[in-house]
Design a protein around this motif. Structure first.
Motif, short mmCIF file in Angstrom:
data_model
loop_
_atom_site.label_atom_id
_atom_site.label_comp_id
_atom_site.label_asym_id
_atom_site.label_seq_id
_atom_site.Cartn_x
_atom_site.Cartn_y
_atom_site.Cartn_z
N GLN A 23 0.65 -0.92 -0.49
CA GLN A 23 0.03 -0.17 -0.37
C GLN A 23 0.50 1.34 -0.08
OE1 GLN A 23 -2.94 0.47 -0.62
NE2 GLN A 23 -3.77 -2.45 0.14
N PRO A 24 0.09 2.14 -0.36
CA PRO A 24 -0.55 2.97 -1.81
C PRO A 24 -0.51 1.76 -2.63
CG PRO A 24 0.11 4.40 -1.32
CD PRO A 24 0.85 4.10 -1.19
N ARG A 26 -1.75 1.58 -5.71
CA ARG A 26 -1.72 2.50 -7.19
C ARG A 26 -0.32 2.94 -7.93
NH1 ARG A 26 -5.77 3.68 -10.48
NH2 ARG A 26 -4.74 4.90 -12.26
N LEU A 27 -0.03 3.02 -6.56
CA LEU A 27 1.73 3.09 -6.54
C LEU A 27 2.50 2.63 -6.69
CD1 LEU A 27 3.96 6.01 -6.06
CD2 LEU A 27 3.92 5.56 -3.25
N TYR A 28 2.66 1.30 -5.12
CA TYR A 28 3.41 0.82 -5.80
C TYR A 28 3.20 -0.29 -6.77
CZ TYR A 28 5.68 2.56 -1.81
OH TYR A 28 6.58 3.20 -0.88
N ALA A 102 0.47 8.08 -11.37
CA ALA A 102 0.69 7.44 -10.57
C ALA A 102 1.87 7.13 -11.34
CB ALA A 102 -0.32 6.56 -10.60
N LEU A 105 4.44 9.10 -9.99
CA LEU A 105 4.71 9.03 -8.53
C LEU A 105 5.59 7.80 -8.49
CD1 LEU A 105 4.31 10.94 -6.05
CD2 LEU A 105 2.24 9.31 -5.93
N ASP A 108 9.22 8.36 -9.48
CA ASP A 108 9.71 9.07 -7.97
C ASP A 108 10.49 8.26 -7.14
OD1 ASP A 108 9.71 11.46 -9.73
OD2 ASP A 108 7.49 11.89 -8.41
N VAL A 109 9.31 7.79 -6.37
CA VAL A 109 10.06 6.65 -5.98
C VAL A 109 10.51 5.48 -5.92
CG1 VAL A 109 7.95 4.33 -5.45
CG2 VAL A 109 8.18 5.85 -3.39
N ASN A 113 14.19 4.62 -3.63
CA ASN A 113 14.30 3.33 -3.13
C ASN A 113 15.96 2.56 -3.71
OD1 ASN A 113 12.26 1.63 -1.72
ND2 ASN A 113 11.65 3.07 -2.85
N MET B 82 0.82 16.92 -11.67
CA MET B 82 -0.14 15.98 -11.38
C MET B 82 -1.05 17.27 -10.96
SD MET B 82 1.32 13.31 -9.33
CE MET B 82 3.47 13.25 -8.96
N CYS B 141 5.46 10.62 -0.85
CA CYS B 141 5.01 10.12 -2.39
C CYS B 141 3.71 9.40 -1.75
CB CYS B 141 6.53 9.31 -2.97
SG CYS B 141 7.49 10.10 -3.88
N GLN B 145 0.08 10.26 -3.73
CA GLN B 145 -0.43 8.91 -3.68
C GLN B 145 -1.89 8.63 -3.41
OE1 GLN B 145 -0.25 7.21 -6.84
NE2 GLN B 145 -1.57 6.33 -6.93
N MET B 148 -4.18 11.77 -4.39
CA MET B 148 -4.74 11.31 -5.45
C MET B 148 -5.69 10.38 -5.57
SD MET B 148 -1.57 11.91 -8.54
CE MET B 148 -0.91 10.39 -8.00
#
Lengths: 323, 323
Positions: A23-24, A26-28, A102, A105, A108-109, A113, B82, B141, B145, B148
């Motif tokens: 989670q979230p 959608r991002l991951y 998404a 983002l 970016d994430v 990492n 975004m 980040c 998300q 959004m």
């Protein structure tokens, strides 16, 4: 010492699982998508080889390998947004599935990492590794910007040397840095680091020339892409830029007319001009020239030549593909 | 010990010059634009204050300050893409001037430069600083998300606690981390680091509640924004979420109808409901609640209370503005 194949497997055992939390979602999920659709993991293997050329494999080379692989995939996500590319490795691109926001983002994430991985390495050479990595990462961004700048320019305004420099930044410096950072972990001195960096950089440019050549002249069955795909979208390639330099005034006019239009036989006619002005022959020689520069750098590295075998194998694998 | 104003000046002397090379100009002009249109430099000042709460100012606090300021500006560039925001600080946004692609890339190269700054600090605490920074950066980040995700949801589906958590991630953790990383440089122990982090996090949430309140009830002359701007775009705010919880069935129905339409007197009618269900009174209390939590954490920090004066001043400056 391990072979190219063995190193791919070793890296895969540590890397081929979900790299991100749930989670979230959608991002991951967006970030995980690009890693799950494959890729050859060439760059991390280069880091492992760079390490093993000088010393036994250290955990840090796996951390650096994961960092360069995440960075490479971050650039793919963002480049695909910029290029509005719908397909990558035969699958829909991240922004096609998850939307541009998404995808931005997720890139970016993923970039943050990268530095989580780099932060795992020993303090002893952490400054040097992060500095070397950042230099390459910044150059990749600069290369991408130059590529976009050149896209809007008339092909004749783009000088060949500038184009080679752009390709070097966009595609080769990360290969070169992957090797060099591995070498730092293996304890290589400055001179040897420079040689292995130059080896990687020139292999990268030779690979790109080959890629342009195969797009135009490769067997589409083997190459897995539409023949002349670059020609159809007027992409600036080594072949096009050199053909404009080499060809006679009549060919030059025809080429310019073809670039400004899209007749059904565009690909065939452009290929005909490439062949008559011998841009194809030139491309093979140019590729060899960079390949030779690469092998000279490899020669110069002060270790037993038997240790260089995996790097030779990898270079031959990359540069002798027909597909 | 320095005041808030003195620290802004000291940071400015080191930071307020072009942070990037000249070429490729499109890339670096885009990155420079967001830094040149101002900003209060609150986050770097928090790092300096975090350091100075425990020890004399060290160069590393300026490096960390530059890193958090670059990171903050990177998020602004990408968030504006975004959100398709045309204006930032009264000037056209980066993507409006340079296009989405250059703006994505400018953010990327700015994020890499964050780690160039972090790589300058002493090896002694580099691992801890990069880890703490990355944690906050990843949370920002995640917050973006979630923001959004919530945007596409019905306001009643968004639980108040989840919304507070999202705001915390999106806007407060970077303030909190800026302070904490400064404290690490100043040699603070784990307990004091935690207290100063919590101080920053709760000040950030109180600030956001105040921001929502001023958007609805502030004097537009002083606040510099259109009154009810959030209401016009149906933005989920503390006020709206709480009003939906507090109001009676008739008000609830009217609010839902107003959210689904755009009558000329929408702002006035929504404000009327906010007031009759006392969401405005609640917001002032809720802000105070977070403010008190923040000051309790500040109290708990084991240093002479006279050293806490600049932090008190800054908190009062942030939380007592009418504009």
């Amino acid at each position: 010492m391990h072979s190219f194949q063995e190193l791919i497997e070793q890296f895969g055992q540590r890397f081929e699982h979900r790299q991100f939390p749930e989670q979230p979602s959608r991002l991951y999920d967006a970030a995980s998508h690009i890693l799950e659709i494959g890729g050859k993991r060439i760059r991390p293997v280069l880091s492992l080889m760079g390490n093993e050329l000088f010393d036994t494999l250290h955990d840090d080379a796996f951390h650096v390998g994961a960092a360069v692989e995440l960075f490479h995939n971050f650039t793919l996500i963002h480049d695909d947004i910029m290029d509005k590319a719908p397909i990558r490795r035969g699958k829909p691109t991240v922004h096609m599935i998850y939307g541009d926001s998404a995808a931005i983002l997720a890139g970016d994430v993923m970039l943050i990492n990268v530095y989580e991985k780099l932060n795992k390495i020993r303090a002893h050479y952490k400054h040097k590794i992060i500095a070397g990595f950042n230099k390459a990462a910044i150059e990749v961004c600069e290369g991408q910007q130059l590529d976009m700048d050149y896209e809007t320019m008339d092909p004749e305004q783009v000088r060949y040397d500038d184009y080679v420099r752009m390709i070097g930044l966009k595609t080769s410096v990360l290969l070169a840095a992957s090797l060099q950072l591995g070498a730092v972990i293996g304890g290589a001195g400055e001179g040897n680091q420079e040689h292995i960096y130059n080896f990687g950089k020139n292999i990268g440019i030779a690979f790109q020339i080959q890629d342009d050549y195969l797009d135009a002249f490769g067997d589409p069955e083997k190459f897995g892409k539409q023949q002349g795909g670059d020609i159809l979208v007027n992409k600036k390639t080594f072949l096009l830029l050199k053909a404009l330099e080499l060809c006679n005034p009549a060919q030059h006019n025809e080429l310019k007319t073809l670039l400004a239009s899209s007749p059904d036989d565009k690909v065939d006619r452009v290929l005909e001009i490439f062949k008559s002005c011998k841009a194809d022959v030139w491309a093979e020689k140019e590729k060899e020239r960079f390949q030779e520069k690469a092998f000279e750098s490899l020669e110069s590295i002060a270790v037993l030549s038997s240790r260089k075998k995996p790097l030779m194998e990898l270079a031959n694998y990359l540069l002798n593909r027909q597909q």
